[in-house]
Motif scaffolding. Sequence first.
Motif, PDB file in Angstrom:
ATOM      1  N   LEU A   1      -5.388   3.356  -6.757  1.00  0.00           N
ATOM      2  CA  LEU A   1      -6.316   3.348  -5.627  1.00  0.00           C
ATOM      3  C   LEU A   1      -7.146   2.067  -5.592  1.00  0.00           C
ATOM      4  CD1 LEU A   1      -7.539   7.057  -5.600  1.00  0.00           C
ATOM      5  CD2 LEU A   1      -5.906   5.951  -4.067  1.00  0.00           C
ATOM      6  N   ALA A   2      -7.507   1.569  -6.774  1.00  0.00           N
ATOM      7  CA  ALA A   2      -8.247   0.309  -6.811  1.00  0.00           C
ATOM      8  C   ALA A   2      -7.380  -0.838  -6.289  1.00  0.00           C
ATOM      9  CB  ALA A   2      -8.709   0.022  -8.236  1.00  0.00           C
ATOM     10  N   SER A   3      -6.111  -0.821  -6.661  1.00  0.00           N
ATOM     11  CA  SER A   3      -5.205  -1.868  -6.165  1.00  0.00           C
ATOM     12  C   SER A   3      -4.990  -1.735  -4.672  1.00  0.00           C
ATOM     13  CB  SER A   3      -3.872  -1.791  -6.913  1.00  0.00           C
ATOM     14  OG  SER A   3      -2.998  -2.808  -6.467  1.00  0.00           O
ATOM     15  N   VAL A   4      -4.899  -0.478  -4.185  1.00  0.00           N
ATOM     16  CA  VAL A   4      -4.752  -0.266  -2.737  1.00  0.00           C
ATOM     17  C   VAL A   4      -5.943  -0.837  -1.985  1.00  0.00           C
ATOM     18  CG1 VAL A   4      -4.758   1.501  -0.935  1.00  0.00           C
ATOM     19  CG2 VAL A   4      -3.220   1.712  -2.885  1.00  0.00           C
TER      20      VAL A   4
ATOM     21  N   ILE B   1       0.834  -1.206   0.000  1.00  0.00           N
ATOM     22  CA  ILE B   1       0.000   0.000   0.000  1.00  0.00           C
ATOM     23  C   ILE B   1       0.866   1.253   0.000  1.00  0.00           C
ATOM     24  CG2 ILE B   1      -1.621   1.312   1.424  1.00  0.00           C
ATOM     25  CD1 ILE B   1      -2.837  -1.390   2.253  1.00  0.00           C
ATOM     26  N   ALA B   2       1.937   1.230   0.783  1.00  0.00           N
ATOM     27  CA  ALA B   2       2.819   2.398   0.823  1.00  0.00           C
ATOM     28  C   ALA B   2       3.462   2.659  -0.536  1.00  0.00           C
ATOM     29  CB  ALA B   2       3.897   2.202   1.889  1.00  0.00           C
ATOM     30  N   LEU B   3       3.927   1.607  -1.206  1.00  0.00           N
ATOM     31  CA  LEU B   3       4.549   1.782  -2.516  1.00  0.00           C
ATOM     32  C   LEU B   3       3.531   2.270  -3.551  1.00  0.00           C
ATOM     33  CD1 LEU B   3       6.757  -1.430  -2.564  1.00  0.00           C
ATOM     34  CD2 LEU B   3       7.565   0.915  -2.351  1.00  0.00           C
ATOM     35  N   GLN B   4       2.329   1.722  -3.507  1.00  0.00           N
ATOM     36  CA  GLN B   4       1.308   2.150  -4.465  1.00  0.00           C
ATOM     37  C   GLN B   4       0.870   3.588  -4.206  1.00  0.00           C
ATOM     38  OE1 GLN B   4      -1.352  -1.083  -3.597  1.00  0.00           O
ATOM     39  NE2 GLN B   4      -0.851  -2.143  -5.507  1.00  0.00           N
TER      40      GLN B   4
ATOM     41  N   ALA C   1       2.729   5.919  -2.983  1.00  0.00           N
ATOM     42  CA  ALA C   1       3.792   6.776  -3.502  1.00  0.00           C
ATOM     43  C   ALA C   1       3.690   6.924  -5.014  1.00  0.00           C
ATOM     44  CB  ALA C   1       5.152   6.203  -3.121  1.00  0.00           C
ATOM     45  N   ALA C   2       3.352   5.832  -5.698  1.00  0.00           N
ATOM     46  CA  ALA C   2       3.185   5.927  -7.158  1.00  0.00           C
ATOM     47  C   ALA C   2       2.019   6.833  -7.510  1.00  0.00           C
ATOM     48  CB  ALA C   2       2.967   4.535  -7.733  1.00  0.00           C
ATOM     49  N   ALA C   3       0.908   6.763  -6.750  1.00  0.00           N
ATOM     50  CA  ALA C   3      -0.242   7.639  -7.014  1.00  0.00           C
ATOM     51  C   ALA C   3       0.111   9.097  -6.778  1.00  0.00           C
ATOM     52  CB  ALA C   3      -1.416   7.219  -6.127  1.00  0.00           C
ATOM     53  N   LEU C   4       0.893   9.365  -5.728  1.00  0.00           N
ATOM     54  CA  LEU C   4       1.296  10.753  -5.466  1.00  0.00           C
ATOM     55  C   LEU C   4       2.184  11.285  -6.583  1.00  0.00           C
ATOM     56  CD1 LEU C   4       2.015  10.588  -1.625  1.00  0.00           C
ATOM     57  CD2 LEU C   4       0.103  11.734  -2.757  1.00  0.00           C
ATOM     58  N   ARG C   5       3.048  10.429  -7.117  1.00  0.00           N
ATOM     59  CA  ARG C   5       3.894  10.877  -8.224  1.00  0.00           C
ATOM     60  C   ARG C   5       3.079  11.169  -9.480  1.00  0.00           C
ATOM     61  NH1 ARG C   5       7.249   6.623  -6.396  1.00  0.00           N
ATOM     62  NH2 ARG C   5       6.493   5.326  -8.127  1.00  0.00           N
ATOM     63  N   ALA C   6       2.050  10.353  -9.685  1.00  0.00           N
ATOM     64  CA  ALA C   6       1.246  10.531 -10.891  1.00  0.00           C
ATOM     65  C   ALA C   6       0.347  11.751 -10.803  1.00  0.00           C
ATOM     66  CB  ALA C   6       0.416   9.283 -11.147  1.00  0.00           C
TER      67      ALA C   6
ATOM     68  N   THR D   1       1.360  -1.671 -10.361  1.00  0.00           N
ATOM     69  CA  THR D   1       0.785  -0.370 -10.020  1.00  0.00           C
ATOM     70  C   THR D   1       1.757   0.479  -9.224  1.00  0.00           C
ATOM     71  OG1 THR D   1      -0.251  -1.366  -8.071  1.00  0.00           O
ATOM     72  CG2 THR D   1      -1.589  -1.204 -10.055  1.00  0.00           C
ATOM     73  N   ALA D   2       2.745  -0.157  -8.565  1.00  0.00           N
ATOM     74  CA  ALA D   2       3.785   0.594  -7.869  1.00  0.00           C
ATOM     75  C   ALA D   2       4.846   1.107  -8.835  1.00  0.00           C
ATOM     76  CB  ALA D   2       4.428  -0.260  -6.796  1.00  0.00           C
ATOM     77  N   GLY D   3       4.753   0.734 -10.129  1.00  0.00           N
ATOM     78  CA  GLY D   3       5.663   1.258 -11.131  1.00  0.00           C
ATOM     79  C   GLY D   3       6.718   0.306 -11.613  1.00  0.00           C
ATOM     80  N   SER D   4       6.670  -0.959 -11.213  1.00  0.00           N
ATOM     81  CA  SER D   4       7.691  -1.933 -11.607  1.00  0.00           C
ATOM     82  C   SER D   4       7.101  -2.910 -12.619  1.00  0.00           C
ATOM     83  CB  SER D   4       8.205  -2.702 -10.392  1.00  0.00           C
ATOM     84  OG  SER D   4       8.806  -1.841  -9.456  1.00  0.00           O
ATOM     85  N   PRO D   5       7.645  -2.958 -13.853  1.00  0.00           N
ATOM     86  CA  PRO D   5       7.171  -3.939 -14.828  1.00  0.00           C
ATOM     87  C   PRO D   5       7.501  -5.362 -14.352  1.00  0.00           C
ATOM     88  CG  PRO D   5       8.486  -2.216 -15.874  1.00  0.00           C
ATOM     89  CD  PRO D   5       8.676  -2.068 -14.409  1.00  0.00           C
ATOM     90  N   VAL D   6       6.525  -6.264 -14.466  1.00  0.00           N
ATOM     91  CA  VAL D   6       6.708  -7.633 -13.993  1.00  0.00           C
ATOM     92  C   VAL D   6       6.325  -8.596 -15.110  1.00  0.00           C
ATOM     93  CG1 VAL D   6       6.070  -9.365 -12.269  1.00  0.00           C
ATOM     94  CG2 VAL D   6       6.181  -6.956 -11.632  1.00  0.00           C
TER      95      VAL D   6
END
Length: 415
Positions: free
Chosen positions: A232-235, A211-214, A216-221, A286-291
């Motif tokens: 937010l849906a993933s959170v 949740i923390a990583l996601q 942070a990604a939402a705040l950056r976006a 969703t945290a920004g890392s391609p998997v």
Amino acid sequence: MWSRVAERPRLRDVAVCLAFLALGLVLYAADLTVIGGNSGSPFDLPRWFALVTLVTACAVQSLRSTAPGLSFALCLVVVGVDVAVAQSISVWLVLSDVAYAVALYAGRRTVHVMYATVVAITVLAVASVIAVDGSWRSVLLILLWLLALVISPIGYGRAIAEHRLAAQSERERSLAVAQLAARDRADAVADERRRLARDLHDIVAGHLSGIALQSAAALRAGPGSPITAEVLASVRSNSVEALGEMRTMIEVLGGTDTETGTGNQEQSRRTASLRRLDRLVTTARTAGSPVTVSGEAPPELPPSVDVCAYRIVAEALTNATRHAPAEPISIRLGATDTDLTVTVRNPLPAGHHPPGDGRGSHGLANMALRAESVGGDCSGAPCGDHWVVDASLPLRPERAPASPAQVVDAPGGSL
């Protein structure tokens, strides 16, 4: 009253001496002091001289438990004098009690010396009777006298001594068993606490880290980005899943599930299974890392292996998204006839120097410990410019008890 006296050896010995002295006085008053009813002594001594040997024997008897060897030696001297001058029954009774005390309280060497002394006295008495009288009836009488007043008390004393020794050994064994049982209970409690710490690490810290990583990604976006809604849906999905896993753990701990062992593994499998690997992948993306995911696990996995593999992948993805954000991550699953293999790779960030043994964090140690719990192994180490987590789990797990030194209680970050 006697129990308090018996706990103090000196007072007990004095009480026994007084009892034998009283018995001797009663025999003296009843004119039953002399053996055979007549003196037969070569010395013309007054009748009351038997009281002198009696008092002396009782005084020596007062050492019966504190110094049994000395008491027996001195009592033999008194008996020898009494046989020569008084021939009283009461002194022999005192010797009987002293012989019993030696057999009960003395050490093994002193008891063996007493055995040799009794044998020597018996041989000497029999030889003297044969030399003086020559009657086999007299020999038999001497043997019966020694058997009744010396040999029988010795045997009785040794029997009690052996019984006490056996009872002491049994008490020590019971104490050792109780101590081992208490230690086993303490180890079981400690193992359970460590298991709960690992589960809490995987559930609470894992989802909170995601949740923390996601977030942070939402705040950056930014609030207007379409990525924000996906994050937010993933959170929300992570939060609901974390609540579900916490509820499952609470049910297990609260005893609402009557099954144990495999039952607990099935409970964990509801939310932790390779069949739900897409949730971990979505959270990392969703945290920004391609998997990317390649390969697949067998359709029917043992519950313990399934849960263990899921937790290892979750921890590896958390470490990758935290230490190498926005870097590509690859997950490869494979299986042989005997093992399930899981490999997670991600690029090492610039200037990052991870520990060479792969056990530098609580998360890495927990991954290794989880793999060992099902009979497998897991390691995390740099390979070129990548960090690689490699796990091999047997498809027929055999639980291997983890050593206390390998357990890490404090939680770290986990997905």
